[in-house]
Design a protein around this motif. Sequence first.
Motif, PDB file in Angstrom:
ATOM      1  N   VAL A 199       0.747  -0.977   0.211  1.00 20.50           N
ATOM      2  CA  VAL A 199       0.510  -0.132  -0.185  1.00 20.50           C
ATOM      3  C   VAL A 199       0.887   1.183  -0.049  1.00 20.50           C
ATOM      4  O   VAL A 199       2.103   1.436   0.681  1.00 20.50           O
ATOM      5  CB  VAL A 199      -1.014   0.003   1.224  1.00 20.50           C
ATOM      6  N   VAL A 200       0.884   1.853  -1.392  1.00 18.19           N
ATOM      7  CA  VAL A 200       1.537   3.706  -0.747  1.00 18.19           C
ATOM      8  C   VAL A 200       0.389   4.363  -0.863  1.00 18.19           C
ATOM      9  O   VAL A 200      -0.387   4.871  -1.197  1.00 18.19           O
ATOM     10  CB  VAL A 200       2.042   3.328  -2.243  1.00 18.19           C
ATOM     11  N   ASN A 201       1.327   5.193   0.978  1.00 13.18           N
ATOM     12  CA  ASN A 201       0.564   6.650   1.071  1.00 13.18           C
ATOM     13  C   ASN A 201       0.429   8.074   0.679  1.00 13.18           C
ATOM     14  O   ASN A 201       1.671   8.738   1.009  1.00 13.18           O
ATOM     15  CB  ASN A 201       0.274   6.008   2.910  1.00 13.18           C
ATOM     16  N   ALA A 202      -0.253   7.954  -0.445  1.00 12.85           N
ATOM     17  CA  ALA A 202      -0.669   9.328  -1.131  1.00 12.85           C
ATOM     18  C   ALA A 202      -1.516  10.114  -0.495  1.00 12.85           C
ATOM     19  O   ALA A 202      -2.071  10.418  -1.668  1.00 12.85           O
ATOM     20  CB  ALA A 202      -0.267   8.795  -2.835  1.00 12.85           C
ATOM     21  N   GLY A 203      -1.236   9.621   0.308  1.00 10.86           N
ATOM     22  CA  GLY A 203      -2.793  10.926   1.106  1.00 10.86           C
ATOM     23  C   GLY A 203      -2.732  12.380   0.977  1.00 10.86           C
ATOM     24  O   GLY A 203      -3.335  13.258   1.997  1.00 10.86           O
ATOM     25  N   GLY A 204      -1.716  12.882   1.319  1.00 10.16           N
ATOM     26  CA  GLY A 204      -0.967  14.282   0.826  1.00 10.16           C
ATOM     27  C   GLY A 204      -1.317  14.661   2.646  1.00 10.16           C
ATOM     28  O   GLY A 204      -0.906  14.391   3.679  1.00 10.16           O
ATOM     29  N   PRO A 205      -1.994  15.664   2.732  1.00 14.90           N
ATOM     30  CA  PRO A 205      -2.703  16.044   4.633  1.00 14.90           C
ATOM     31  C   PRO A 205      -2.810  15.215   5.188  1.00 14.90           C
ATOM     32  O   PRO A 205      -2.632  15.251   5.894  1.00 14.90           O
ATOM     33  CB  PRO A 205      -3.891  17.114   3.683  1.00 14.90           C
ATOM     34  N   TRP A 206      -3.718  13.998   4.158  1.00 12.16           N
ATOM     35  CA  TRP A 206      -4.120  13.007   5.068  1.00 12.16           C
ATOM     36  C   TRP A 206      -3.346  11.457   5.511  1.00 12.16           C
ATOM     37  O   TRP A 206      -3.971  10.614   6.281  1.00 12.16           O
ATOM     38  CB  TRP A 206      -5.246  12.663   4.251  1.00 12.16           C
ATOM     39  N   ALA A 207      -2.751  11.841   5.276  1.00 11.59           N
ATOM     40  CA  ALA A 207      -1.424  10.448   5.022  1.00 11.59           C
ATOM     41  C   ALA A 207      -0.983  10.134   6.888  1.00 11.59           C
ATOM     42  O   ALA A 207      -1.143   9.384   6.844  1.00 11.59           O
ATOM     43  CB  ALA A 207       0.361  11.368   4.463  1.00 11.59           C
ATOM     44  N   ILE A 208      -1.366  11.394   7.233  1.00  8.16           N
ATOM     45  CA  ILE A 208      -1.275  11.261   8.679  1.00  8.16           C
ATOM     46  C   ILE A 208      -2.479  10.492   9.808  1.00  8.16           C
ATOM     47  O   ILE A 208      -2.078   9.450   9.994  1.00  8.16           O
ATOM     48  CB  ILE A 208      -1.576  12.472  10.032  1.00  8.16           C
ATOM     49  N   THR A 268      -3.256  23.083  10.890  1.00  2.84           N
ATOM     50  CA  THR A 268      -4.788  23.353  10.787  1.00  2.84           C
ATOM     51  C   THR A 268      -4.882  21.716  10.902  1.00  2.84           C
ATOM     52  O   THR A 268      -3.959  20.878  10.261  1.00  2.84           O
ATOM     53  CB  THR A 268      -5.439  23.630  10.138  1.00  2.84           C
ATOM     54  N   GLU A 269      -6.239  21.294  11.384  1.00  2.00           N
ATOM     55  CA  GLU A 269      -6.671  20.079  11.655  1.00  2.00           C
ATOM     56  C   GLU A 269      -7.378  19.803  11.040  1.00  2.00           C
ATOM     57  O   GLU A 269      -7.511  18.997  10.359  1.00  2.00           O
ATOM     58  CB  GLU A 269      -6.680  19.203  13.313  1.00  2.00           C
ATOM     59  N   GLU A 270      -9.008  20.983  10.148  1.00  2.00           N
ATOM     60  CA  GLU A 270      -9.299  20.640   9.438  1.00  2.00           C
ATOM     61  C   GLU A 270      -8.586  20.749   8.132  1.00  2.00           C
ATOM     62  O   GLU A 270      -7.999  21.223   7.691  1.00  2.00           O
ATOM     63  CB  GLU A 270      -9.968  22.217   9.631  1.00  2.00           C
ATOM     64  N   LEU A 271      -9.187  19.565   6.866  1.00  2.24           N
ATOM     65  CA  LEU A 271      -8.114  19.849   6.121  1.00  2.24           C
ATOM     66  C   LEU A 271      -9.137  20.176   4.485  1.00  2.24           C
ATOM     67  O   LEU A 271      -8.221  20.173   3.897  1.00  2.24           O
ATOM     68  CB  LEU A 271      -7.887  17.922   5.946  1.00  2.24           C
ATOM     69  N   ASP A 272     -10.657  20.475   4.861  1.00  6.93           N
ATOM     70  CA  ASP A 272     -11.735  21.231   4.069  1.00  6.93           C
ATOM     71  C   ASP A 272     -11.541  22.421   4.731  1.00  6.93           C
ATOM     72  O   ASP A 272     -12.561  22.125   5.279  1.00  6.93           O
ATOM     73  CB  ASP A 272     -12.629  20.071   3.692  1.00  6.93           C
ATOM     74  N   THR A 304      -8.617  28.172  -0.213  1.00  2.00           N
ATOM     75  CA  THR A 304      -7.394  27.553   0.956  1.00  2.00           C
ATOM     76  C   THR A 304      -7.010  26.307   0.754  1.00  2.00           C
ATOM     77  O   THR A 304      -7.978  25.176   0.731  1.00  2.00           O
ATOM     78  CB  THR A 304      -8.314  28.250   2.532  1.00  2.00           C
ATOM     79  N   GLY A 305      -6.066  26.511   0.809  1.00  2.00           N
ATOM     80  CA  GLY A 305      -5.664  25.246   0.695  1.00  2.00           C
ATOM     81  C   GLY A 305      -4.489  24.407   1.521  1.00  2.00           C
ATOM     82  O   GLY A 305      -4.268  25.182   2.462  1.00  2.00           O
ATOM     83  N   VAL A 306      -4.075  22.977   1.950  1.00  2.00           N
ATOM     84  CA  VAL A 306      -3.053  22.544   2.629  1.00  2.00           C
ATOM     85  C   VAL A 306      -2.010  21.868   2.274  1.00  2.00           C
ATOM     86  O   VAL A 306      -1.799  21.485   1.721  1.00  2.00           O
ATOM     87  CB  VAL A 306      -3.661  21.119   3.792  1.00  2.00           C
TER      88      VAL A 306
END
Length: 372
Positions: A199-208, A268-272, A304-306
Amino acid sequence: MQEMADVVVIGAGVIGCSTAYHLARMGITDVLVLEMNQVGSGSSGKSASMLSLQFGTDELGTRMAKYSYARYMHFEEEVGVPIDFKKIGWVSLATQESAEHLRRSAELLQSLDIETEILSPEEIKRRYPEINTEDIVLGTWGPDDGTVDPHMIMWGYIRRAREIGVKLHQGVRATGIRVRHGQVEGVLTSEGFVATRTVVNAGGPWAIEIGKWVSVDIPIINAARSIVVTGPFPAIPSTWPFFEDLTAEWYFRPEGPGVLMGMGKTPTEELDIPFRLEVVDAMMDTAAHRVPVLMKAPFMTGWTGVRPLTADEQPILGPVPAVEGFILNCGWGGAGIIQAPIAGQLVAELISDGRASTLDISPFRIERFEGP
Ligand SMILES: Cc1cc2nc3c(=O)[nH]c(=O)nc-3n(C[C@H](O)[C@H](O)[C@H](O)COP(=O)(O)OP(=O)(O)OC[C@H]3O[C@@H](n4cnc5c(N)ncnc54)[C@H](O)[C@@H]3O)c2cc1C
């Protein structure tokens, strides 16, 4: 949806799309890309769209950007899709506070054969009269940087990957990873279970969040950054380059007939994150000092992006010691668009050959964050 795959990539941002493409190019075609939303709906669709060599402050990162830049210059030949590259150039501006940093960065770029010219405040004023140079100590000019269309990069990579056999599922969320005796067994999704050993974790900000499923703490610091785009504004010529004010951490460049500005590094913890109008005021206050005429520019739109940053400003790549088959390709911070070709290349080499050969990725392993 299929029940098994050799590799599952979580996330179809620029990093996941590049990873899938490079895997397929190396002959690993039984790849499933899961995207909970749409291709490019994360950070990759919210960037300032710059391919920048001038961004680099360390040797390894700059070497990677140089590699990626060269690959982008042949993207259409290689992948079959144009990316609309416009070489507008990049000007960095430094006050006393950031002058030493900029001087060192320019020396590094020059030592790596990246064309970079040092500019005096007088020269900056001569070239760009609307810039307030009162407190500027020096600037730099890099002619090779430019804008691209990140959506074309992502669609190019994923389209070519699909032609070779990769499967993309949009609107499918990965919800967990099943591990047995320390080895990945598969991915749980909103559409059922997919058996896989990689599995590749390419989740960007959601990788955490993805890391948490397998009890891996991924030290990404998500930081919000906003972009504001003005309506038509002829006072800033559309032929101007990208300008970065290093001390204010604010930038602008022409965007169509108007101007695009960017700023912000708020954890930020909010991602959207919805776009808030207060951002426009903060952005305009900074603009008022550096380019006073921008105060008159009409606000048109913003978002706004993360940015998935790390403490040492390097990405997190490679395997995770405790979970065999869980591979990280995340933490690309504010440079994921420029770095996508090398990001995909390195992780595909790792999966295909057991090690990355284009360059040594050991400095990017997650173990570097472990305490004494
Ligand atoms: C305002 C701003 C300006 C920027 N400007 C530039 C620039 O000019 N140049 C540059 O090089 N970089 C820039 N960056 C940085 C760049 O955008 C990022 O480094 C890059 O987009 C990261 O790509 P990614 O694929 O890792 O993440 P993302 O694009 O966020 O992709 C991750 C994807 O994973 C999906 N996902 C997450 N969890 C799941 C799950 N459980 N199941 C399924 N799918 C999932 C998400 O929906 C998302 O699409 C900027 C960033 C911002 C915010």
